[in-house]
Scaffold this motif. Sequence first.
Motif, PDB file in Angstrom:
ATOM      1  N   ILE A  30      67.665 -33.626  -0.433  1.00 23.31           N
ATOM      2  CA  ILE A  30      67.178 -32.931   0.715  1.00 23.31           C
ATOM      3  C   ILE A  30      66.360 -33.743   1.642  1.00 23.31           C
ATOM      4  CG2 ILE A  30      65.657 -30.712   1.197  1.00 23.31           C
ATOM      5  CD1 ILE A  30      67.154 -29.336  -1.263  1.00 23.31           C
ATOM      6  N   ASP A  31      66.536 -33.586   2.742  1.00 24.58           N
ATOM      7  CA  ASP A  31      65.620 -34.396   3.898  1.00 24.58           C
ATOM      8  C   ASP A  31      64.755 -33.309   4.246  1.00 24.58           C
ATOM      9  OD1 ASP A  31      64.413 -35.334   6.089  1.00 24.58           O
ATOM     10  OD2 ASP A  31      66.117 -36.066   7.049  1.00 24.58           O
ATOM     11  N   VAL A  32      63.492 -33.427   3.689  1.00 23.77           N
ATOM     12  CA  VAL A  32      62.508 -32.250   3.720  1.00 23.77           C
ATOM     13  C   VAL A  32      62.068 -32.313   5.250  1.00 23.77           C
ATOM     14  CG1 VAL A  32      60.487 -31.325   2.597  1.00 23.77           C
ATOM     15  CG2 VAL A  32      61.702 -32.878   1.489  1.00 23.77           C
ATOM     16  N   SER A  33      62.096 -33.447   6.072  1.00 24.12           N
ATOM     17  CA  SER A  33      61.612 -33.193   7.485  1.00 24.12           C
ATOM     18  C   SER A  33      62.500 -32.459   8.163  1.00 24.12           C
ATOM     19  CB  SER A  33      61.297 -34.976   7.898  1.00 24.12           C
ATOM     20  OG  SER A  33      62.788 -35.415   7.911  1.00 24.12           O
ATOM     21  N   LEU A  34      64.008 -32.670   7.903  1.00 20.50           N
ATOM     22  CA  LEU A  34      64.906 -31.747   8.541  1.00 20.50           C
ATOM     23  C   LEU A  34      64.605 -30.273   8.099  1.00 20.50           C
ATOM     24  CD1 LEU A  34      67.759 -31.601  10.050  1.00 20.50           C
ATOM     25  CD2 LEU A  34      68.913 -31.565   7.553  1.00 20.50           C
ATOM     26  N   ILE A  35      64.139 -30.128   6.850  1.00 21.09           N
ATOM     27  CA  ILE A  35      63.876 -28.417   6.590  1.00 21.09           C
ATOM     28  C   ILE A  35      62.789 -28.112   7.582  1.00 21.09           C
ATOM     29  CG2 ILE A  35      63.594 -26.978   4.468  1.00 21.09           C
ATOM     30  CD1 ILE A  35      66.162 -28.329   4.104  1.00 21.09           C
ATOM     31  N   ARG A  36      61.688 -29.016   7.716  1.00 20.75           N
ATOM     32  CA  ARG A  36      60.566 -28.427   8.459  1.00 20.75           C
ATOM     33  C   ARG A  36      61.034 -28.172   9.751  1.00 20.75           C
ATOM     34  NH1 ARG A  36      56.166 -26.301   7.313  1.00 20.75           N
ATOM     35  NH2 ARG A  36      55.545 -27.726   5.728  1.00 20.75           N
ATOM     36  N   LYS A  53      57.459 -11.435   4.080  1.00 18.79           N
ATOM     37  CA  LYS A  53      58.247 -12.262   3.195  1.00 18.79           C
ATOM     38  C   LYS A  53      59.450 -12.859   3.717  1.00 18.79           C
ATOM     39  CE  LYS A  53      56.465 -10.068  -0.879  1.00 18.79           C
ATOM     40  NZ  LYS A  53      56.119  -8.609  -1.454  1.00 18.79           N
ATOM     41  N   VAL A  54      59.641 -14.287   3.075  1.00 21.61           N
ATOM     42  CA  VAL A  54      60.913 -14.860   3.376  1.00 21.61           C
ATOM     43  C   VAL A  54      61.337 -14.842   1.938  1.00 21.61           C
ATOM     44  CG1 VAL A  54      62.313 -16.999   3.925  1.00 21.61           C
ATOM     45  CG2 VAL A  54      59.946 -16.324   4.755  1.00 21.61           C
ATOM     46  N   VAL A  55      63.108 -14.282   2.091  1.00 21.72           N
ATOM     47  CA  VAL A  55      63.698 -14.139   0.788  1.00 21.72           C
ATOM     48  C   VAL A  55      64.870 -14.954   0.771  1.00 21.72           C
ATOM     49  CG1 VAL A  55      65.069 -12.345  -0.693  1.00 21.72           C
ATOM     50  CG2 VAL A  55      62.718 -11.798   0.333  1.00 21.72           C
ATOM     51  N   THR A  56      65.276 -15.482  -0.383  1.00 27.26           N
ATOM     52  CA  THR A  56      66.527 -16.333  -0.566  1.00 27.26           C
ATOM     53  C   THR A  56      67.188 -15.991  -1.889  1.00 27.26           C
ATOM     54  OG1 THR A  56      67.744 -18.291   0.038  1.00 27.26           O
ATOM     55  CG2 THR A  56      65.509 -18.499  -1.207  1.00 27.26           C
ATOM     56  N   ILE A  62      66.232 -22.327  -1.851  1.00 22.15           N
ATOM     57  CA  ILE A  62      64.687 -22.467  -1.973  1.00 22.15           C
ATOM     58  C   ILE A  62      63.907 -23.208  -1.333  1.00 22.15           C
ATOM     59  CG2 ILE A  62      63.183 -22.686  -3.851  1.00 22.15           C
ATOM     60  CD1 ILE A  62      65.165 -21.981  -5.882  1.00 22.15           C
ATOM     61  N   ALA A  63      64.428 -24.419  -0.993  1.00 21.07           N
ATOM     62  CA  ALA A  63      63.800 -25.601  -0.125  1.00 21.07           C
ATOM     63  C   ALA A  63      63.272 -24.894   1.373  1.00 21.07           C
ATOM     64  CB  ALA A  63      64.394 -26.829  -0.026  1.00 21.07           C
ATOM     65  N   ILE A  64      64.714 -24.401   1.712  1.00 22.34           N
ATOM     66  CA  ILE A  64      64.316 -23.806   3.291  1.00 22.34           C
ATOM     67  C   ILE A  64      63.485 -22.458   3.149  1.00 22.34           C
ATOM     68  CG2 ILE A  64      65.803 -22.822   5.213  1.00 22.34           C
ATOM     69  CD1 ILE A  64      68.242 -24.120   3.248  1.00 22.34           C
ATOM     70  N   ALA A  65      63.525 -21.860   2.121  1.00 26.36           N
ATOM     71  CA  ALA A  65      62.772 -20.603   2.352  1.00 26.36           C
ATOM     72  C   ALA A  65      61.381 -20.911   2.170  1.00 26.36           C
ATOM     73  CB  ALA A  65      63.247 -19.667   1.282  1.00 26.36           C
TER      74      ALA A  65
ATOM     75  N   ILE B  67      57.949 -29.557  -1.364  1.00 26.43           N
ATOM     76  CA  ILE B  67      56.618 -29.724  -0.684  1.00 26.43           C
ATOM     77  C   ILE B  67      55.893 -30.877  -1.124  1.00 26.43           C
ATOM     78  CG2 ILE B  67      54.476 -28.512  -0.415  1.00 26.43           C
ATOM     79  CD1 ILE B  67      55.970 -25.971  -0.183  1.00 26.43           C
ATOM     80  N   THR B  68      56.244 -31.314  -2.589  1.00 27.84           N
ATOM     81  CA  THR B  68      55.587 -32.692  -2.676  1.00 27.84           C
ATOM     82  C   THR B  68      56.425 -33.735  -1.996  1.00 27.84           C
ATOM     83  OG1 THR B  68      54.931 -31.703  -5.013  1.00 27.84           O
ATOM     84  CG2 THR B  68      55.035 -34.157  -4.846  1.00 27.84           C
ATOM     85  N   ALA B  69      57.600 -33.606  -2.088  1.00 31.19           N
ATOM     86  CA  ALA B  69      58.349 -34.702  -1.202  1.00 31.19           C
ATOM     87  C   ALA B  69      57.796 -34.796   0.433  1.00 31.19           C
ATOM     88  CB  ALA B  69      59.799 -34.377  -1.261  1.00 31.19           C
ATOM     89  N   GLU B  70      57.486 -33.791   0.725  1.00 32.94           N
ATOM     90  CA  GLU B  70      56.996 -33.664   2.202  1.00 32.94           C
ATOM     91  C   GLU B  70      55.616 -34.447   2.201  1.00 32.94           C
ATOM     92  OE1 GLU B  70      56.133 -29.877   4.213  1.00 32.94           O
ATOM     93  OE2 GLU B  70      56.935 -30.694   5.879  1.00 32.94           O
ATOM     94  N   GLU B  71      54.709 -34.066   1.243  1.00 35.01           N
ATOM     95  CA  GLU B  71      53.618 -34.782   1.137  1.00 35.01           C
ATOM     96  C   GLU B  71      53.660 -36.406   1.036  1.00 35.01           C
ATOM     97  OE1 GLU B  71      50.107 -33.939   1.249  1.00 35.01           O
ATOM     98  OE2 GLU B  71      50.279 -32.030   1.470  1.00 35.01           O
ATOM     99  N   LEU B  72      54.782 -36.526   0.368  1.00 32.60           N
ATOM    100  CA  LEU B  72      54.787 -38.102   0.047  1.00 32.60           C
ATOM    101  C   LEU B  72      55.678 -38.799   1.124  1.00 32.60           C
ATOM    102  CD1 LEU B  72      55.418 -38.048  -3.865  1.00 32.60           C
ATOM    103  CD2 LEU B  72      53.354 -38.876  -2.688  1.00 32.60           C
TER     104      LEU B  72
END
Lengths: 190, 190
Positions: A30-36, A53-56, A62-65, B67-72
């Motif tokens: 997962i590219d977390v910057s894309l998720i952001r 609340k955000v629900v998935t 889970i990462a997106i939520a 969220i840890t991956a985003e921090e790093l």
Amino acid sequence: MEFMEERIRRDGRVAPGEILKVDTFLNHQIDVSLIRQIAKALKEHFGNREITKVVTIEASGIAIASITAEELGVPMVFAKKSKSRNLNSDTYKSRVYSYTHDRYYDIVVNENALNDNDKVLLVDDFLANGQAMQGLLDICRQAGADVAGIGICIEKSFQPGGKALREEGYDVLSMAKIKSLENGTVEFEQ
Amino acid sequence: MEFMEERIRRDGRVAPGEILKVDTFLNHQIDVSLIRQIAKALKEHFGNREITKVVTIEASGIAIASITAEELGVPMVFAKKSKSRNLNSDTYKSRVYSYTHDRYYDIVVNENALNDNDKVLLVDDFLANGQAMQGLLDICRQAGADVAGIGICIEKSFQPGGKALREEGYDVLSMAKIKSLENGTVEFEQ
């Protein structure tokens, strides 16, 4: 959204059976910057709706939520896929059919995680036939929670899930809408 | 970490069988601001080790790993629990025994998600017997990836997983270490 279409064009891979593989950036690695970026787009659209609340559903949502919940400053809840047939009295439960695996499974949410004061944003990585999303809506109904909207990363708009949800009156925002995966080629809705 | 112990004291619940329920803030409903605190603590400890990926197992580890991956500033990868017995030639695979469910399951990671240039931070919500973590270590070994450290939210230090990992030479950082759950009371390591 342009950023999502670009990423799918660059790193998506079409597999037999009209499957779009996005496991290098969305649902395995997962590219977390894309998720952001996705979370910010969801906040821009749904941010003024007093979401609580955000629900998935586990696992790919889970990462997106999580990151969307952080953007909105609210908790997130993920429905668990339950293998047991035990009916816990303190859970909401709904049965979901998986076209991918051709079987039914149950999803459960604890009663203390959702109630009639909640205003929920539902999110998921994919929307195709919409079975999982209908299960989440069923659980929100059981809890008496309002659904403020539905945020999706990739909608396969050649399958009926998104159309049905919009006809039911839900505001569905998809980062990318795919019209066709025929001949191994991704065609987006304009 | 004080913040984690405080939260467990406030919102954790001890269930029969030395089970600590943290499903109102850590692994069903998730307080994302707590996860951000955990991620920052992991970054403080592991941030200078040139980590290239954060790796976990679905489902409860995903929020923490994201969220840890985003921090790093690196991608995250979650190992999938596989029900199928198919051996894909393009996946790393390891068999894990679950004490909770008294059964074996396989975890898989795509070969293109991990390789011998990677330096990995492994994270998970719980560490008890350490079976899941040993499975992740096995997959890292198969990939030739270095393991820079292991970050855990809650370690049950009365069970042998953490001790074994430290004896193998791994740097395990746990946000909270629980010495005992006897008589329904949480006792932390000092």
